[in-house]
Design a protein around this motif. Structure first.
Motif, PDB file in Angstrom:
ATOM      1  N   VAL A  59       0.837  -1.202   0.000  1.00  0.00           N
ATOM      2  CA  VAL A  59       0.000   0.000   0.000  1.00  0.00           C
ATOM      3  C   VAL A  59       0.874   1.254   0.000  1.00  0.00           C
ATOM      4  O   VAL A  59       0.584   2.223  -0.720  1.00  0.00           O
ATOM      5  CB  VAL A  59      -0.970  -0.029   1.194  1.00  0.00           C
ATOM      6  CG1 VAL A  59      -1.677   1.304   1.360  1.00  0.00           C
ATOM      7  CG2 VAL A  59      -1.997  -1.150   1.014  1.00  0.00           C
ATOM      8  N   LEU A  60       1.957   1.243   0.772  1.00  0.00           N
ATOM      9  CA  LEU A  60       2.879   2.378   0.734  1.00  0.00           C
ATOM     10  C   LEU A  60       3.616   2.433  -0.597  1.00  0.00           C
ATOM     11  O   LEU A  60       3.900   3.522  -1.117  1.00  0.00           O
ATOM     12  CB  LEU A  60       3.890   2.279   1.882  1.00  0.00           C
ATOM     13  CG  LEU A  60       3.343   2.491   3.289  1.00  0.00           C
ATOM     14  CD1 LEU A  60       4.491   2.508   4.297  1.00  0.00           C
ATOM     15  CD2 LEU A  60       2.542   3.783   3.396  1.00  0.00           C
ATOM     16  N   PHE A  61       3.940   1.275  -1.151  1.00  0.00           N
ATOM     17  CA  PHE A  61       4.631   1.281  -2.441  1.00  0.00           C
ATOM     18  C   PHE A  61       3.751   1.885  -3.522  1.00  0.00           C
ATOM     19  O   PHE A  61       4.244   2.566  -4.431  1.00  0.00           O
ATOM     20  CB  PHE A  61       5.056  -0.133  -2.823  1.00  0.00           C
ATOM     21  CG  PHE A  61       6.052  -0.165  -3.945  1.00  0.00           C
ATOM     22  CD1 PHE A  61       7.369   0.196  -3.725  1.00  0.00           C
ATOM     23  CD2 PHE A  61       5.669  -0.541  -5.226  1.00  0.00           C
ATOM     24  CE1 PHE A  61       8.299   0.180  -4.756  1.00  0.00           C
ATOM     25  CE2 PHE A  61       6.583  -0.569  -6.265  1.00  0.00           C
ATOM     26  CZ  PHE A  61       7.908  -0.199  -6.034  1.00  0.00           C
ATOM     27  N   ARG A  62       2.415   1.682  -3.430  1.00  0.00           N
ATOM     28  CA  ARG A  62       1.523   2.320  -4.395  1.00  0.00           C
ATOM     29  C   ARG A  62       1.580   3.838  -4.265  1.00  0.00           C
ATOM     30  O   ARG A  62       1.440   4.567  -5.256  1.00  0.00           O
ATOM     31  CB  ARG A  62       0.087   1.833  -4.201  1.00  0.00           C
ATOM     32  CG  ARG A  62      -0.156   0.399  -4.626  1.00  0.00           C
ATOM     33  CD  ARG A  62       0.083   0.151  -6.111  1.00  0.00           C
ATOM     34  NE  ARG A  62      -0.781   0.917  -6.986  1.00  0.00           N
ATOM     35  CZ  ARG A  62      -1.998   0.548  -7.377  1.00  0.00           C
ATOM     36  NH1 ARG A  62      -2.511  -0.594  -6.935  1.00  0.00           N
ATOM     37  NH2 ARG A  62      -2.704   1.282  -8.195  1.00  0.00           N
ATOM     38  N   ARG A  63       1.772   4.343  -3.056  1.00  0.00           N
ATOM     39  CA  ARG A  63       1.914   5.794  -2.893  1.00  0.00           C
ATOM     40  C   ARG A  63       3.186   6.286  -3.574  1.00  0.00           C
ATOM     41  O   ARG A  63       3.199   7.356  -4.201  1.00  0.00           O
ATOM     42  CB  ARG A  63       1.916   6.167  -1.406  1.00  0.00           C
ATOM     43  CG  ARG A  63       0.619   5.894  -0.709  1.00  0.00           C
ATOM     44  CD  ARG A  63       0.619   6.299   0.756  1.00  0.00           C
ATOM     45  NE  ARG A  63       0.476   7.739   0.927  1.00  0.00           N
ATOM     46  CZ  ARG A  63      -0.142   8.300   1.966  1.00  0.00           C
ATOM     47  NH1 ARG A  63      -0.675   7.530   2.909  1.00  0.00           N
ATOM     48  NH2 ARG A  63      -0.221   9.598   2.084  1.00  0.00           N
ATOM     49  N   ILE A  64       4.255   5.512  -3.442  1.00  0.00           N
ATOM     50  CA  ILE A  64       5.499   5.878  -4.125  1.00  0.00           C
ATOM     51  C   ILE A  64       5.293   5.852  -5.635  1.00  0.00           C
ATOM     52  O   ILE A  64       5.730   6.763  -6.356  1.00  0.00           O
ATOM     53  CB  ILE A  64       6.632   4.933  -3.701  1.00  0.00           C
ATOM     54  CG1 ILE A  64       6.926   5.072  -2.202  1.00  0.00           C
ATOM     55  CG2 ILE A  64       7.893   5.203  -4.508  1.00  0.00           C
ATOM     56  CD1 ILE A  64       7.866   4.009  -1.652  1.00  0.00           C
ATOM     57  N   GLU A  65       4.626   4.819  -6.118  1.00  0.00           N
ATOM     58  CA  GLU A  65       4.351   4.720  -7.551  1.00  0.00           C
ATOM     59  C   GLU A  65       3.505   5.895  -8.033  1.00  0.00           C
ATOM     60  O   GLU A  65       3.719   6.429  -9.138  1.00  0.00           O
ATOM     61  CB  GLU A  65       3.646   3.407  -7.866  1.00  0.00           C
ATOM     62  CG  GLU A  65       4.534   2.185  -7.713  1.00  0.00           C
ATOM     63  CD  GLU A  65       5.510   2.069  -8.871  1.00  0.00           C
ATOM     64  OE1 GLU A  65       5.132   1.569  -9.935  1.00  0.00           O
ATOM     65  OE2 GLU A  65       6.675   2.507  -8.701  1.00  0.00           O
ATOM     66  N   ALA A  66       2.526   6.296  -7.225  1.00  0.00           N
ATOM     67  CA  ALA A  66       1.696   7.439  -7.603  1.00  0.00           C
ATOM     68  C   ALA A  66       2.532   8.714  -7.667  1.00  0.00           C
ATOM     69  O   ALA A  66       2.350   9.550  -8.569  1.00  0.00           O
ATOM     70  CB  ALA A  66       0.553   7.606  -6.600  1.00  0.00           C
ATOM     71  N   ALA A  67       3.463   8.894  -6.724  1.00  0.00           N
ATOM     72  CA  ALA A  67       4.341  10.074  -6.745  1.00  0.00           C
ATOM     73  C   ALA A  67       5.256  10.052  -7.963  1.00  0.00           C
ATOM     74  O   ALA A  67       5.542  11.099  -8.563  1.00  0.00           O
ATOM     75  CB  ALA A  67       5.161  10.131  -5.458  1.00  0.00           C
ATOM     76  N   ARG A  68       5.714   8.871  -8.352  1.00  0.00           N
ATOM     77  CA  ARG A  68       6.556   8.771  -9.551  1.00  0.00           C
ATOM     78  C   ARG A  68       5.787   9.212 -10.793  1.00  0.00           C
ATOM     79  O   ARG A  68       6.317   9.909 -11.660  1.00  0.00           O
ATOM     80  CB  ARG A  68       7.057   7.335  -9.719  1.00  0.00           C
ATOM     81  CG  ARG A  68       7.956   6.862  -8.592  1.00  0.00           C
ATOM     82  CD  ARG A  68       8.341   5.414  -8.763  1.00  0.00           C
ATOM     83  NE  ARG A  68       9.399   5.246  -9.758  1.00  0.00           N
ATOM     84  CZ  ARG A  68       9.829   4.076 -10.195  1.00  0.00           C
ATOM     85  NH1 ARG A  68       9.269   2.960  -9.749  1.00  0.00           N
ATOM     86  NH2 ARG A  68      10.803   4.000 -11.072  1.00  0.00           N
ATOM     87  N   ALA A  69       4.520   8.788 -10.878  1.00  0.00           N
ATOM     88  CA  ALA A  69       3.710   9.153 -12.033  1.00  0.00           C
ATOM     89  C   ALA A  69       3.347  10.636 -12.026  1.00  0.00           C
ATOM     90  O   ALA A  69       3.285  11.271 -13.081  1.00  0.00           O
ATOM     91  CB  ALA A  69       2.437   8.304 -12.054  1.00  0.00           C
ATOM     92  N   ARG A  70       3.131  11.196 -10.834  1.00  0.00           N
ATOM     93  CA  ARG A  70       2.646  12.567 -10.737  1.00  0.00           C
ATOM     94  C   ARG A  70       3.758  13.600 -10.780  1.00  0.00           C
ATOM     95  O   ARG A  70       3.651  14.619 -11.457  1.00  0.00           O
ATOM     96  CB  ARG A  70       1.845  12.732  -9.438  1.00  0.00           C
ATOM     97  CG  ARG A  70       1.307  14.121  -9.171  1.00  0.00           C
ATOM     98  CD  ARG A  70       0.417  14.131  -7.948  1.00  0.00           C
ATOM     99  NE  ARG A  70       1.105  13.675  -6.767  1.00  0.00           N
ATOM    100  CZ  ARG A  70       1.822  14.457  -5.959  1.00  0.00           C
ATOM    101  NH1 ARG A  70       1.958  15.742  -6.229  1.00  0.00           N
ATOM    102  NH2 ARG A  70       2.402  13.968  -4.885  1.00  0.00           N
ATOM    103  N   ARG A  71       4.873  13.345 -10.048  1.00  0.00           N
ATOM    104  CA  ARG A  71       5.899  14.372  -9.931  1.00  0.00           C
ATOM    105  C   ARG A  71       7.275  13.909 -10.397  1.00  0.00           C
ATOM    106  O   ARG A  71       8.262  14.618 -10.225  1.00  0.00           O
ATOM    107  CB  ARG A  71       5.968  14.897  -8.496  1.00  0.00           C
ATOM    108  CG  ARG A  71       6.310  13.857  -7.448  1.00  0.00           C
ATOM    109  CD  ARG A  71       6.225  14.434  -6.040  1.00  0.00           C
ATOM    110  NE  ARG A  71       7.223  15.450  -5.809  1.00  0.00           N
ATOM    111  CZ  ARG A  71       6.990  16.648  -5.272  1.00  0.00           C
ATOM    112  NH1 ARG A  71       5.760  16.968  -4.893  1.00  0.00           N
ATOM    113  NH2 ARG A  71       7.947  17.526  -5.085  1.00  0.00           N
ATOM    114  N   GLY A  72       7.341  12.681 -10.955  1.00  0.00           N
ATOM    115  CA  GLY A  72       8.628  12.211 -11.454  1.00  0.00           C
ATOM    116  C   GLY A  72       9.587  11.779 -10.372  1.00  0.00           C
ATOM    117  O   GLY A  72      10.811  11.773 -10.572  1.00  0.00           O
TER     118      GLY A  72
END
Length: 909
Positions: A201-214
């Motif tokens: 679940v935390l890794f999905r947050r990291i993945e979302a940040a990668r998609a949103r802010r690089g």
């Protein structure tokens, strides 16, 4: 249609809510697995079960659940439960007794043991599965009123080095940051963490940040795991050399003008000594790279990223903590954040990813042997403070024995009586065979648990006490970002099961401490816990729940997720610590730490020349007493295994799927070999989950050396020298049964629940006609057989009276496990008439897309389904798989495997 759920920016998606049965509204509670602390909506079905979904309003997960959390509803049955107190009689047999009899015996025996041998002859071994209120009660009884500090926890095995690292650097066990920092970071560094599988679940947050802010992702790990596959930069560090990488980083920052010298001067001490030590450990970039086992180019790229990215979060987990030098590793990581002032700021800081649901709560109430309650240590001032607050004249005045020391003391006869609560040390501790022997020689062993059988219960306890399980418990837990959440009961207590705090309280009252243990419910204990945190505090200690000291039962019942510190009832405090540069050391400055030279403490030899690493897999938890009950979780990795590098395996004549013996000087396991390109030469990885209940020889705790960190007492679980050899058992196969079976008595076996089927994966040196009926019984009149003794082949399919498949057994002369996925699919087919029954013996599924290894556990998507869709849709993407099959749309922990399948590669572990 499900609407997007509000959450961290970029982390939205469809959330499936429980339907909500009439008369049974959803109950907000908290997941009992890892330290992420996800909120759960549980909707009771009125029949002892519940529909489970993520809570979209909980700040830890915003509705997301991992595969294990999503399957919680499948683990609520009573088939494995302990429902009544049991006592060992004179013949050594456990028989049912009443609670009064059991509690009277505990109180009487503890008092007599202390009178005869002193307080330190008594010990408690607790668990991160306990609620904070249970932990508080146990610590108060033991440390405050029995006078023993021999109170430790299985959390010693997962995050004690982080605790010690925080205290050395900050003066307190303070987690500086929050989950929101993962959303706002521009660089996330994961050290010793397979977060894609273990904190998805935390890794999905990291993945979302990668998609949103690089956001860039760097992964540092000896194994190239599913997380490493997702990284922008992967550093395959040598075992134990994390300190070298971060010492080298400190030197590089100093030599390239990347220090925050003003911050260092105003808010820290010890920098010059730490830098000089780092220069000794890593005198040059080339030296650091050579010691760490990574290329100069890769190390330089990481150092530049760290230096040039203002917002950096470094997350670390068991690969750092579970080490004989784990505290130094934590210190080396913190040094780099202090040296650049990247702490207490948005999107910046060191962050410990906790392993258990309430490891943090245990830390708050003194669940570790070197702590008192409310984050206080055994300093004279704190001893006096806690003594006065509890009015406890027998308060322990020195630290107790940490977990490894505790079981050494049991083996040495110094501890006579032990109370184990909610954990399975006969499996999980290092040198587990010695632990078993120690447990059996205790004068008095009490076990509180919710299961009727596990390896520790098999060590002949004097008393078994039935504890409440998740869904029945009522109290609080604290997650990795210091957020206190309620676990609420949504099921009635079964049988005579009771809360652990209640049993402790009743023993305390029988010992004459009624006034100090006058609680009537969990809310009373929580209020006292909060009051102790506030006592003589006024902001001088990090742990402060002053604002929660007046919670009445209704307010406690409705307590929303609440992050500490909470010094005022009216408003929450700042969510991050140390933003103002004030720490909890005597001078208010953070301390830089000078680590010792890293080393593997138990050296390899000519005969034991590989290093054993251990850890978790994606869909199982601890010793599988809960997760192993779920029909959807067992199919992903159903047998204990050892990951090997292909070159190491070739030199030993080992093929993928061979049985191998992994042996140290302490013990051995026999498991399946898995040849993995991500496994470094000279190393082997074996998961921790298997026990005597689920395998004949897969319990890896007996192999582990467990040398303890000198500061934290946390044992080394990542670097034990081992030898490996192939085990040749000529007959391999499986039994799949719709009904429960006797435990196999074959030479080697592993048991898993795969769908609605019990699967025994087996091997033996004897031909199957000599032993097969021992496990499955006599076949019925509708069975079909294939027997070829010259080829060593035996196949059987048995059916019930309606023609449904009841049991399938395949045994053959083979060096590898037979493929069970095709036969398994027949259990989901309609009843077979006589003309079709023999088709099962072909080993193929009824249709090409049926059966197969489960890749996405959340939505039960198997590999053949994915491959069939890939064939019909060339150019298919992960998003396309999600749209058509739902694979990867829940927790996302299967996404690395989906990507590998789409790329034509074998799935990774």
């Amino acid at each position: 249609m499900n609407a997007p759920v509000p959450g961290p920016i970029g982390l939205t998606g469809p959330i499936v809510h429980p339907a909500g049965l009439i008369g049974h509204p959803p109950v907000r509670t908290t997941c009992p697995y890892c330290g992420v602390g996800c909120g759960v909506l549980a909707t009771p079905d009125g029949q002892g079960g519940a529909a489970i979904a993520g809570d979209p309003e909980h700040p830890a997960n915003f509705g997301r659940l991992c595969s294990k959390g999503a399957a919680l509803g499948e683990t609520l049955g009573l088939e494995t439960r302990l429902l009544h107190p049991l006592a060992r009689n004179d013949n050594g047999v456990l028989e049912r007794v009443g609670w009064d009899t059991a509690l009277d015996r505990i109180a009487r025996t503890l008092a007599a043991t202390i009178d005869r041998h002193g307080p330190e002859s008594v010990a408690f071994y607790l668990s991160g599965q306990l609620l904070t209120e249970d932990y508080y009660a146990a610590n108060k009884l033991a440390k405050g009123f029995l006078g023993t500090a021999n109170v430790d926890t299985n959390s010693r095995l997962c995050m004690a080095s982080s605790v010690a690292g925080h205290k050395r650097a900050f003066g307190s066990d303070t987690v500086p940051g929050v989950y929101e920092d993962l959303d706002e970071a521009d660089l996330v560094v994961l050290v010793g963490s397979n977060a894609a599988w273990c904190h998805p679940v935390l890794f999905r947050r990291i993945e979302a940040a990668r998609a949103r802010r690089g956001t860039r992702l760097v992964v540092i790990d000896p194994r190239r795991t599913a997380t490493g596959d997702e990284a922008d930069l992967f550093l395959p560090v040598n075992a134990g050399k994390d300190t070298i990488i971060f010492s080298g980083l400190l030197v590089w920052l100093a030599e390239n003008g990347a220090l925050d010298e003003a911050y260092i001067a105003r808010h820290t001490s010890g920098f010059d000594v730490a830098l000089a030590t780092a220069r000794q450990l890593a005198p040059s970039l080339a030296s650091a790279a050579a010691q760490a086992g990574v290329s100069v180019e890769a190390l330089t790229a990481f150092y530049r990223l760290f230096a040039q990215t203002p917002r950096v979060v470094t997350c670390y987990s068991q690969g750092v903590n579970q080490s004989a030098q784990g505290t130094d590793k934590v210190g080396a990581i913190i040094n780099c954040h202090l040296a650049t002032g990247r702490i207490g700021r948005v999107g910046s800081g060191p962050f410990s990813l906790t392993g258990q649901p309430n490891a943090m709560g245990g830390r708050e109430v003194g669940g570790l042997a070197n702590q008192l309650a409310a984050h206080m240590d055994f300093s004279p001032a704190n001893i006096d403070r806690v003594r006065r607050f509890w009015q406890a004249p027998r308060l322990a005045e020195r630290e107790g024995l940490k977990a490894v020391e505790m079981f050494d003391a049991i083996a040495g006869g110094r501890i006579k009586a032990l109370w184990v609560m909610g954990t399975n040390p006969a499996v999980s501790l290092p040198k587990a065979d010695r632990v078993r022997e120690a447990l059996r020689q205790l004068d008095f062993l009490v076990i509180s648990d919710n299961v009727a059988a596990n390896d520790t219960i098999g060590c002949n306890p004097h008393l078994l006490l039935p504890a409440l399980a998740w869904g029945e418990k009522d109290g609080t837990v604290t997650n990795s970002e210091r957020c206190i959440s309620r676990q609420r009961a949504f099921l009635p207590p079964p049988g005579e099961a009771k809360a652990d705090w209640w049993a402790i309280t009743e023993v305390a009252r029988r010992l004459g401490h009624e006034a100090a243990f006058g609680w009537e419910g969990a809310a009373d204990i929580f209020r006292e816990h909060a009051a102790l945190s506030a006592f003589e505090n006024a902001g001088t200690r990090d742990f402060d729940l002053t604002g929660l000291t007046d919670l009445d039962p209704p307010s406690y019942d409705t307590l929303p997720p609440t992050q500490w510190p909470r010094p005022d009832r009216g408003a929450e405090a700042a969510t991050r610590f140390f933003a103002e540069g004030r720490f909890y050391t005597p001078d208010g400055r953070a301390r830089f730490i000078a680590p010792e030279p890293p080393q593997v403490h138990e050296a390899c030899s000519k005969s034991h020349n590989l290093l054993l690493n251990t850890g978790r897999i994606r869909d199982q938890w601890h010793t599988m007493t809960r997760s192993g009950l779920s029909p959807r979780l067992g199919a992903h990795l159903p047998v204990p295994f050892a990951e090997l590098n292909a070159d190491d395996a070739a030199g030993l004549g080992i093929l993928d799927g061979s049985l191998v013996r992994v042996e140290s000087v302490h013990g051995s396991v026999v498991v399946e070999a898995r040849l993995c390109p991500g496994q470094r030469p000279g190393t082997v990885f074996v998961p921790i989950h298997w026990s005597e209940a689920t395998s004949s020889a897969g319990r890896v705790g007996g192999v582990i050396a467990g040398t303890a960190d000198p500061y934290s007492g946390q044992p080394e679980l990542k670097a034990t020298p081992v030898a490996i050899e192939r085990v040749d058992l000529p007959y391999r196969g499986f039994i799949l049964s719709r009904d429960s079976m006797e435990t196999p008595r074959s030479g080697w076996w592993a048991r898993a629940r795969i769908g609605e089927v019990i699967a025994d994966l087996i091997a033996d040196e004897r031909p199957p006609h000599e032993w097969l009926r021992e496990g499955m019984g006599e076949a019925g009149p509708n069975a079909v057989h294939l027997v070829d003794r010259s080829a060593g082949r035996y196949r059987l399919a048995d059916f019930d009276a309606a023609g449904r498949v009841r049991l399938i057994a395949f045994i053959e002369r083979s060096g590898r496990r037979l493929d069970w996925t095709g036969p398994l699919a027949w259990f989901d087919t309609p009843p077979c008439d006589a003309s079709r029954r023999g088709c099962i013996l072909s080993g193929r599924a009824d249709n090409a897309a049926a059966g197969g290894v489960i890749v996405c556990a959340c939505h039960s998507v198997a590999q053949p389904q994915i491959e069939a869709l890939m064939e019909s849709h060339p150019g298919l993407t992960v998003a396309g798989l999600g749209t058509r099959l739902k694979a990867g749309t829940n927790c996302g922990s299967c996404i690395p495997e989906l990507r590998r399948l789409l790329a034509g590669q074998p799935v990774a572990t």
